[in-house]
Write a protein that holds these residues in place. Sequence first.
Motif, PDB file in Angstrom:
ATOM      1  N   TRP A 193      -5.290   0.865   0.137  1.00  0.00           N
ATOM      2  CA  TRP A 193      -5.346   1.497   1.456  1.00  0.00           C
ATOM      3  C   TRP A 193      -6.318   0.829   2.432  1.00  0.00           C
ATOM      4  O   TRP A 193      -5.899   0.137   3.347  1.00  0.00           O
ATOM      5  N   HIS A 240       6.005  -3.571  -2.117  1.00  0.00           N
ATOM      6  CA  HIS A 240       6.639  -2.789  -1.045  1.00  0.00           C
ATOM      7  C   HIS A 240       5.968  -3.173   0.262  1.00  0.00           C
ATOM      8  O   HIS A 240       5.184  -4.133   0.291  1.00  0.00           O
ATOM      9  N   ASP A 296      -1.218  -1.960   3.457  1.00  0.00           N
ATOM     10  CA  ASP A 296      -2.300  -2.464   2.588  1.00  0.00           C
ATOM     11  C   ASP A 296      -1.788  -3.498   1.585  1.00  0.00           C
ATOM     12  O   ASP A 296      -2.581  -4.126   0.881  1.00  0.00           O
ATOM     13  N   HIS A 297      -0.464  -3.711   1.561  1.00  0.00           N
ATOM     14  CA  HIS A 297       0.123  -4.692   0.637  1.00  0.00           C
ATOM     15  C   HIS A 297       0.731  -5.906   1.345  1.00  0.00           C
ATOM     16  O   HIS A 297       1.168  -6.848   0.692  1.00  0.00           O
ATOM     17  N   ASP A 343       1.267   1.280  -6.677  1.00  0.00           N
ATOM     18  CA  ASP A 343       1.919   2.202  -5.765  1.00  0.00           C
ATOM     19  C   ASP A 343       3.144   2.822  -6.416  1.00  0.00           C
ATOM     20  O   ASP A 343       4.284   2.640  -5.995  1.00  0.00           O
ATOM     21  N   HIS A 389      -5.859  -1.002  -7.329  1.00  0.00           N
ATOM     22  CA  HIS A 389      -5.557  -0.117  -6.198  1.00  0.00           C
ATOM     23  C   HIS A 389      -6.514   1.077  -6.209  1.00  0.00           C
ATOM     24  O   HIS A 389      -6.128   2.233  -6.036  1.00  0.00           O
TER      25      HIS A 389
HETATM   26 ZN   LIG Z   1      -1.137   0.895  -1.452  1.00  0.00          ZN
END
Ligand SMILES: [Zn+2]
Length: 267
Positions: free
Chosen positions: A13, A65, A69-70, A166, A232
């Motif tokens: 995040w 995805h 944040d990715h 995630d 994460h």
């Molecule tokens: Zn994430």
Amino acid sequence: MPAIFSLLGSGGWIPTARRETTCALLSLPEALFIFDAGTGLSRLLEEKLRPELRAGREIHLFLSHYHLDHVAGLAYLPGILKGRTVCLHPPAAEITGADPVEILGALVRKPFNPTSLADMPVEIKIEPLGEGRHEIAGVEIQARRQIHPDPSAAWRAADLMVFATDTAADEETAAFARGARLLVHEAWIDGKEENDPATEHIAREAYIAHTSARQAAALAAKAEVGQLVLCHLSPLRSDAYHSQMLLAAQESFPATRIMEDGEALEL
Ligand SMILES: [Zn+2]
Ligand SMILES: [Zn+2]
């Protein structure tokens, strides 16, 4: 096959001084595999990681995805990999329900970024991958759909590593990761919250999208992987909370660790 795993972004995040957002590297003699392009991609500019960018190896970037944040690091590609060819592997539409070429085109373009992906001084090839087995740079790569508000993909590279972030805790991850040397799995909360009526709502809300450390450890034990790395990590939690998460996970899977950004493991 000598393989080095490095965690470049161990947070989720919101990036912090200690933990950039999700990015992991699998360094093989013939190829560099990058998993997610969170802000942790910026760590490739650090002196000790620069040798990873040596010429002569294919570079493949797999995306779980499109949550920001990715993917924020896609904007850094011209600074980090100028002149190189990067093969981008987003999950195919059958996994996410959305056209990957369309999404990436919308994500990286004016006025959000000075150039589109196609106009970057990096040659970007987009090769979406669906569920099942693929061969990338001579390595067997597998993908599977995970449970997340916007569905995500887990990736497996041969028997070396599985990257699962995630995702709500998913029993099928155990079968997908069976026997891998390393499982890199998200852990958003400890999991103790679910047993206390005062905090049970925290677990209930988290489990819609994410996994607890205890759940990740149970999956690692069931999958009989060699090691588990929790990733994460929540920027809203203290170091003490993360240490407690680690201890809780180690109760059911002793070979669990939390890594600092930039730390590496030989597989
Ligand atoms: Zn994430
Ligand atoms: Zn997400």
